[in-house]
Design an enzyme around this catalytic site. Sequence first.
Site, PDB file in Angstrom:
ATOM      1  N   LYS A 176     -17.508  34.319  29.850  1.00  0.00           N
ATOM      2  CA  LYS A 176     -18.351  33.410  29.059  1.00  0.00           C
ATOM      3  C   LYS A 176     -18.332  32.077  29.782  1.00  0.00           C
ATOM      4  O   LYS A 176     -17.373  31.312  29.679  1.00  0.00           O
ATOM      5  CB  LYS A 176     -17.788  33.273  27.640  1.00  0.00           C
ATOM      6  CG  LYS A 176     -18.838  33.001  26.571  1.00  0.00           C
ATOM      7  CD  LYS A 176     -19.634  31.719  26.776  1.00  0.00           C
ATOM      8  CE  LYS A 176     -18.855  30.491  26.344  1.00  0.00           C
ATOM      9  NZ  LYS A 176     -19.597  29.235  26.678  1.00  0.00           N
ATOM     10  N   GLU A 251      -5.441  27.118  31.090  1.00  0.00           N
ATOM     11  CA  GLU A 251      -5.513  26.056  32.104  1.00  0.00           C
ATOM     12  C   GLU A 251      -6.222  24.886  31.451  1.00  0.00           C
ATOM     13  O   GLU A 251      -7.446  24.906  31.301  1.00  0.00           O
ATOM     14  CB  GLU A 251      -6.347  26.531  33.311  1.00  0.00           C
ATOM     15  CG  GLU A 251      -5.791  27.727  34.037  1.00  0.00           C
ATOM     16  CD  GLU A 251      -4.655  27.379  34.970  1.00  0.00           C
ATOM     17  OE1 GLU A 251      -4.270  26.200  35.042  1.00  0.00           O
ATOM     18  OE2 GLU A 251      -4.144  28.307  35.616  1.00  0.00           O
ATOM     19  N   CYS A 285      -9.740  18.845  36.427  1.00  0.00           N
ATOM     20  CA  CYS A 285      -8.536  18.842  35.580  1.00  0.00           C
ATOM     21  C   CYS A 285      -7.359  18.258  36.339  1.00  0.00           C
ATOM     22  O   CYS A 285      -6.518  17.586  35.755  1.00  0.00           O
ATOM     23  CB  CYS A 285      -8.251  20.233  35.044  1.00  0.00           C
ATOM     24  SG  CYS A 285      -8.295  21.508  36.298  1.00  0.00           S
ATOM     25  N   GLU A 384      -7.233  12.008  28.911  1.00  0.00           N
ATOM     26  CA  GLU A 384      -8.126  12.406  29.993  1.00  0.00           C
ATOM     27  C   GLU A 384      -9.469  11.707  29.799  1.00  0.00           C
ATOM     28  O   GLU A 384     -10.066  11.816  28.734  1.00  0.00           O
ATOM     29  CB  GLU A 384      -8.330  13.929  29.898  1.00  0.00           C
ATOM     30  CG  GLU A 384      -8.387  14.635  31.196  1.00  0.00           C
ATOM     31  CD  GLU A 384      -8.509  16.149  31.024  1.00  0.00           C
ATOM     32  OE1 GLU A 384      -8.783  16.635  29.920  1.00  0.00           O
ATOM     33  OE2 GLU A 384      -8.331  16.833  32.036  1.00  0.00           O
TER      34      GLU A 384
HETATM   35  P1  NAD Z   1     -14.459  22.863  26.192  1.00  0.00           P
HETATM   36  O1  NAD Z   1     -13.013  23.132  26.287  1.00  0.00           O
HETATM   37  O2  NAD Z   1     -15.020  22.744  24.827  1.00  0.00           O
HETATM   38  O3  NAD Z   1     -15.287  24.022  26.939  1.00  0.00           O
HETATM   39  C1  NAD Z   1     -14.724  24.867  27.925  1.00  0.00           C
HETATM   40  C2  NAD Z   1     -15.217  26.291  27.664  1.00  0.00           C
HETATM   41  O4  NAD Z   1     -14.759  26.733  26.388  1.00  0.00           O
HETATM   42  C3  NAD Z   1     -16.746  26.428  27.625  1.00  0.00           C
HETATM   43  O5  NAD Z   1     -17.116  27.663  28.206  1.00  0.00           O
HETATM   44  C4  NAD Z   1     -17.035  26.450  26.148  1.00  0.00           C
HETATM   45  O6  NAD Z   1     -18.243  27.100  25.825  1.00  0.00           O
HETATM   46  C5  NAD Z   1     -15.852  27.232  25.623  1.00  0.00           C
HETATM   47  N1  NAD Z   1     -15.544  27.024  24.216  1.00  0.00           N
HETATM   48  C6  NAD Z   1     -15.802  25.931  23.456  1.00  0.00           C
HETATM   49  N2  NAD Z   1     -15.397  26.132  22.192  1.00  0.00           N
HETATM   50  C7  NAD Z   1     -14.868  27.372  22.134  1.00  0.00           C
HETATM   51  C8  NAD Z   1     -14.259  28.154  21.110  1.00  0.00           C
HETATM   52  N3  NAD Z   1     -14.140  27.703  19.872  1.00  0.00           N
HETATM   53  N4  NAD Z   1     -13.804  29.374  21.420  1.00  0.00           N
HETATM   54  C9  NAD Z   1     -13.918  29.862  22.673  1.00  0.00           C
HETATM   55  N5  NAD Z   1     -14.480  29.174  23.686  1.00  0.00           N
HETATM   56  C10 NAD Z   1     -14.958  27.940  23.427  1.00  0.00           C
HETATM   57  O7  NAD Z   1     -14.795  21.625  27.023  1.00  0.00           O
HETATM   58  P2  NAD Z   1     -16.115  20.711  26.908  1.00  0.00           P
HETATM   59  O8  NAD Z   1     -16.455  20.355  25.496  1.00  0.00           O
HETATM   60  O9  NAD Z   1     -17.182  21.343  27.687  1.00  0.00           O
HETATM   61  O10 NAD Z   1     -15.559  19.394  27.601  1.00  0.00           O
HETATM   62  C11 NAD Z   1     -14.812  18.488  26.835  1.00  0.00           C
HETATM   63  C12 NAD Z   1     -13.579  18.040  27.537  1.00  0.00           C
HETATM   64  O11 NAD Z   1     -12.852  19.162  28.064  1.00  0.00           O
HETATM   65  C13 NAD Z   1     -13.814  17.207  28.766  1.00  0.00           C
HETATM   66  O12 NAD Z   1     -13.993  15.883  28.456  1.00  0.00           O
HETATM   67  C14 NAD Z   1     -12.562  17.418  29.552  1.00  0.00           C
HETATM   68  O13 NAD Z   1     -11.568  16.524  29.162  1.00  0.00           O
HETATM   69  C15 NAD Z   1     -12.138  18.776  29.201  1.00  0.00           C
HETATM   70  N6  NAD Z   1     -12.385  19.755  30.254  1.00  0.00           N
HETATM   71  C16 NAD Z   1     -11.326  20.146  30.993  1.00  0.00           C
HETATM   72  C17 NAD Z   1     -11.503  21.063  31.995  1.00  0.00           C
HETATM   73  C18 NAD Z   1     -10.360  21.520  32.832  1.00  0.00           C
HETATM   74  O14 NAD Z   1     -10.563  22.131  33.871  1.00  0.00           O
HETATM   75  N7  NAD Z   1      -9.143  21.275  32.425  1.00  0.00           N
HETATM   76  C19 NAD Z   1     -12.752  21.584  32.240  1.00  0.00           C
HETATM   77  C20 NAD Z   1     -13.828  21.179  31.454  1.00  0.00           C
HETATM   78  C21 NAD Z   1     -13.615  20.270  30.446  1.00  0.00           C
END
Ligand code: NAD
Length: 483
Positions: A176, A251, A285, A384
């Site tokens: 996903k 992660e 990250c 972050e």
């Molecule tokens: P997020 O964690 O919401 O999204 C990451 C993934 O999780 C996406 O594929 C998203 O569709 C999925 N996801 C979201 N809600 C979910 C749920 N309830 N169940 C299962 N999967 C779900 O991140 P975001 O909203 O896109 O970004 C927000 C913050 O996340 C950023 O500001 C940043 O701090 C952080 N981020 C961190 C990394 C990393 O590599 N550590 C990567 C992206 C974002």
Amino acid sequence: MKAQHFIGNEWVPGAGGGTIDVIDPSDGAPFDQIARGNAVDIDVAVRAARAAVGPEFSGQWGRLSALERGRLLMRLSNAVLEQQEALAQLEARDTGKALKTARVDAIVLARYFEFYAGACDKLHGETLPFQSGYTVLTLREPHGVTGHIVPWNYPMQVFGRSVGAALAAGNACVVKPAEDGSLSLLRVAQIAAQVGFPPGVVNVVTGYGHEAGAALTAHSGVDHLSFTGSTATGKLVGHAAAERHCPLVLELGGKSPQIIFADADLDAALPAVVNAIAQNCGQTCSAGSRLLVERSVYEAVLEKLAVKFKSLRAGPPAMDLDMGPLVNQKQFAQVRAMLAQAQSDGITVMARGSVAAESPARGFYQEAVLLRDVPPGNALAQREVFGPVLAAMPFDDEAHALQLANGTDYGLCAGLWTRDGARQMRMARKLRCGQVFINNYGAGGGVELPFGGVKSSGFGREKGFEALLGFTTLKTIAIRHGV
Ligand code: NAD
């Protein structure tokens, strides 16, 4: 591939029929659509993956030898290399990253497949000494169907490291991608089908996290989960996995320190410090988002860094400057809000980069910002930002540096810059994080190097051979044959 999932080696329309607009971060305008997947689509994909594995690993994929899996992964690696430019262009358009970053991502994706291709037939169990009259051995078996939730910041790299390892270990995958980073991964799944992966081995279902993502984490047919993303969503995924005792790797985020001692080689350190926060516009990250500098060289280091920050330019990916735009409006608003908070907290801006004048007005451009004397307890030193914002602060001695470095909820990476060998090892052992880089940072991507965090940065390891252990389960077989 417009607005369809890739399941069972075919383009499949979403069961719910909904779509999500794909926005170009460089001008804020929609340019494509992806399918808005739901629980039905996830179920179809999990069933396809299950069929590929087969009952007791009797399916077309489940019974394939490690050697054959490796050959398929190598073909995939070569095919990605052949199509690297098209993949990079697609990724840059979708996520806004500078073309040079997207090009590296495509090459690293191929490199992950190459690494795991070679690792397939080197993964094995052991024979264990036990009581006389017994032979005991362990088998490393695939989990079966693995679920992969991928973020938007490095879609291709995260796909490579988690799906590459899962496939090498013999699992079939349901992926996903993030809403803002789906296009390249749909294409990679199609390439996997073209090079000969059997139907159902690599499936990509697009959609929102709270719909398709949550359905994947809750599906009883998924035997292992790999999640990369925010700490908050990681908690939700962890809860969902706990409900059905599903093993997982998380992660999550980081607030990784770069620690510069007075004896450091600044000519080597400072370009790496800048790159660690400017790369991918700070949306990494493992970004080096905190800078801890020994007080005696603090002013000199900040002066030099200020010159470098002022020269950093953001602009559309096609201009291929130091940074592209941020990925979306939400991320842009978050970074702006944190900078406004820094201003109202009285934090001093030491230097700012710039946004190219040619950048479209509606794009999500954020110039690089160097903040100085950030109080260790302030949000800018603890949370972050996920943008090109570096928070600098001085330290007095080794103990103080460690206290600051370990003084956040996160523990992903640390950069250590000193010529003192004994101090390098003392510090490296006491830093609470998953990776320590001494007189370098990031080690050029480090496909071979286990990666992951402690504390709120998550648990489990991806990358390197270590990841293969996580994507397998260990079975112990004790045979009593007598003496
Ligand atoms: P997020 O964690 O919401 O999204 C990451 C993934 O999780 C996406 O594929 C998203 O569709 C999925 N996801 C979201 N809600 C979910 C749920 N309830 N169940 C299962 N999967 C779900 O991140 P975001 O909203 O896109 O970004 C927000 C913050 O996340 C950023 O500001 C940043 O701090 C952080 N981020 C961190 C990394 C990393 O590599 N550590 C990567 C992206 C974002």
